[in-house]
Enzyme design. Structure first.
Site, PDB file in Angstrom:
ATOM      1  N   GLU A 324      -0.208  -7.134 -24.286  1.00 41.44           N
ATOM      2  CA  GLU A 324       0.823  -7.069 -25.282  1.00 41.44           C
ATOM      3  C   GLU A 324       1.518  -5.499 -25.431  1.00 41.44           C
ATOM      4  O   GLU A 324       1.800  -4.878 -26.487  1.00 41.44           O
ATOM      5  CB  GLU A 324      -0.197  -6.874 -26.398  1.00 41.44           C
ATOM      6  CG  GLU A 324      -0.745  -8.340 -26.765  1.00 41.44           C
ATOM      7  CD  GLU A 324      -1.567  -8.473 -28.122  1.00 41.44           C
ATOM      8  OE1 GLU A 324      -1.685  -9.584 -28.356  1.00 41.44           O
ATOM      9  OE2 GLU A 324      -2.232  -7.480 -28.379  1.00 41.44           O
ATOM     10  N   LEU A 325       2.180  -5.268 -24.097  1.00 38.20           N
ATOM     11  CA  LEU A 325       2.789  -4.198 -23.920  1.00 38.20           C
ATOM     12  C   LEU A 325       4.436  -4.308 -24.506  1.00 38.20           C
ATOM     13  O   LEU A 325       4.909  -5.269 -23.837  1.00 38.20           O
ATOM     14  CB  LEU A 325       2.930  -3.513 -22.765  1.00 38.20           C
ATOM     15  CG  LEU A 325       3.890  -2.479 -22.229  1.00 38.20           C
ATOM     16  CD1 LEU A 325       3.655  -1.214 -22.956  1.00 38.20           C
ATOM     17  CD2 LEU A 325       3.975  -2.299 -20.850  1.00 38.20           C
TER      18      LEU A 325
END
Length: 529
Positions: A324-325
């Site tokens: 989830e960058l």
């Protein structure tokens, strides 16, 4: 956060009633062994006469396991009647362990074992390793039933012959201590519960955006500034970390620590604001704040911190997240985009590659192999060949990962926090979601490169659980993936599983785990001393 053999088994009715009366007397083993052959004879077994030989053994780990099973787990109730001297009884368990070295618990250790229980006399447990012996002790303990109607212990369906080994070498439970703090004693309690279903990996998701509960000697301010209590109380000291690892080893369970970076890094910035990238556009959600991959101080902190942590966690693997960058956050920070131009970093994926390459160097120096969540692979980052990629979104991705020559494990079918784990399937009784977990075949969507498919994990994200309700949310539902990862592929009958899980749930409750029932039953609990 990541939401998105053929078996021979005979059930024999006998007059005596087993502990969990909704389960038919007989074998109610969990997980189901690979091969079981049974007979028709019921024999007694008494804590007053039963012994394990040789004891003590050459392994301190095995000695602790034997003492725990014989002095506690197998005989939880006070014996009220005693078998006649002439009655058939199991009087001892002879353990034949080929290699008693217990110094190096790592991925891929041999967990196989075999058990023979005659219709009286001495039972035998044979294993190549201490770790296989521990799994065998659990199975043997599950053969021992407390018959409350006569106040005595019995073993049904002798003679019994069991040969067993896990289907997959990686069978994990993920515990999240960033969203809620769990006291060390409760983590040890969870390790106990895991061992009852033959889990062998505690994936400890220790740090996230919400908190930084791990106390570091190198950087104590990380925990002091970002623990959930706000007072530096909800933290794990270095001695706590070592205690968890040491205790898990006595159960044959590896501890794989996760520090989720470069995303989910808000808590790092509480102590060191200059190592996180602040992008106002995304700042309303703290999960969006990543580390700054262009700051030299970022790598100084990571090098010192991860080197210290590598000393506490001896497992060969260290999980570094990568999920989830929001790459666009980096794109909105002027100092980062200027650095990219100055250093010929052409795009944001190349910047992520730069971060991961530096991380690889740190881990390699500490003799650690990296684990990551699937996004690192999906973003197109080049990953060292031994890196394990954990899948949390869908089954088909696992095939792409192994086709790329990378090992993988799956978590997506076994998210214990989900109200509807298998949409659109729903259940009137929430605990019946265990059937959804049980129904998933681990090799779904995998057609080749099975040697790179290592297993999977059940995941309990902790936004809405702490030590008060963790047991009832996790157990016995987490028993379902434990069996799918251990037992033969053909063990899928949910009705047969229900009978055994009713008994196993009761067994866990009797051992002190707050596992709720899956069906109407009677489960007497031992009196607290």
């Amino acid at each position: 956060m990541r939401r998105m053999t053929s078996l021979f088994f005979v059930v024999v009715a006998v007059v005596a009633t087993a502990t969990c009366v909704s389960a038919s007397p007989g074998l109610t083993l969990w997980p189901e062994p690979q091969n079981v052959n049974v007979g028709l004879t019921t024999v007694s077994i008494s804590p007053k006469t039963f012994q394990v030989t040789p004891y003590p053994s050459a392994s301190s780990v095995l000695n602790q396991a034997i003492a725990q099973y014989v002095n506690h787990l197998m005989f939880l109730f006070q014996e009220q009647t005693f078998p006649a001297p002439s009655a058939p009884a199991i009087t001892s368990l002879a353990m034949n362990i080929k290699n008693t070295d217990d110094t190096n618990l790592q991925f891929g250790v041999d967990e196989s074992y075999s058990i023979t229980v005659p219709s009286g006399g001495q039972a035998t447990l044979t294993a190549n390793t201490v770790w296989g012996a521990i799994r065998g002790l659990e199975t043997f303990s599950q053969l021992v039933y407390w018959n409350y109607t006569i106040g005595a212990y019995q073993i049904f369906n002798t003679p019994i012959n069991i040969t067993d080994a896990p289907r997959f070498p990686w069978r994990g439970l993920m515990m999240d201590t960033a969203r809620h703090y769990f006291p060390v004693d409760f983590i040890l309690h969870t390790i106990d519960a895991m061992s009852y279903s033959k889990y062998n990996v505690l994936h400890w998701h220790a740090v996230d955006a919400q908190s930084f509960p791990v106390m570091s000697k190198s950087y104590p301010q990380l925990a002091q500034k970002a623990d959930l209590s706000g007072q530096g109380v909800a933290v794990y000291l270095p001695s706590d970390l070592e205690n968890v690892v040491s205790y898990a080893r006595t159960k044959g369970i590896r501890v794989v620590i996760e520090f989720d970076i470069p995303g989910h890094a808000y808590s790092w910035g509480k102590a060191f604001p200059n190592i996180t990238a602040y992008c106002e556009y995304y700042a309303a959600n703290i999960n969006n704040i990543p580390l700054d991959p262009t700051a030299p101080f970022t790598y100084e902190v990571l090098t010192n911190f991860l080197t210290e942590m590598a000393g506490y966690f001896p497992d060969n693997y260290m999980h570094t997240g990568g999920d989830e960058l929001l790459l666009d956050c980096w794109n909105r920070v002027t100092s980062i985009t200027n650095w990219m131009k100055q250093n010929n970093i052409p795009n944001l994926v190349a910047l992520e590659q730069y971060f991961e390459d530096n991380l690889d160097k740190i881990l390699s120096t500490n003799k650690k192999t990296k684990m990551v969540w699937e996004e690192v692979f999906k973003n197109g980052v080049k990953i060292p060949p031994n890196t394990i990629v954990e899948v949390w979104s869908n089954a088909s991705l696992a095939q792409l990962i192994v086709d790329a020559g990378l090992p993988t494990i799956i978590a997506h079918p076994w998210y214990l926090d989900k109200q509807i784990p298998d949409p659109p399937s729903t259940h009137y009784e929430w605990v019946d979601t265990w059937k959804d977990f049980y129904a998933f075949e681990p090799t779904t969507a995998i057609s080749n490169n099975f040697n790179l498919y290592l297993g999977g994990e059940a995941a309990m994200w902790a936004e809405q659980v702490d030590q008060v309700n963790f047991d009832s949310r996790v157990w016995p539902r987490a028993c379902a993936p434990a069996e799918r990862l251990w037992s033969a592929q053909g063990v899928t009958d949910v009705n047969y599983a229900t009978t055994r899980l009713v008994a196993h749930r009761c067994r866990m409750a009797q051992r002190g785990v707050g596992a709720g029932p899956i069906a109407t039953d009677y489960c007497p609990l031992p009196q607290k001393s």
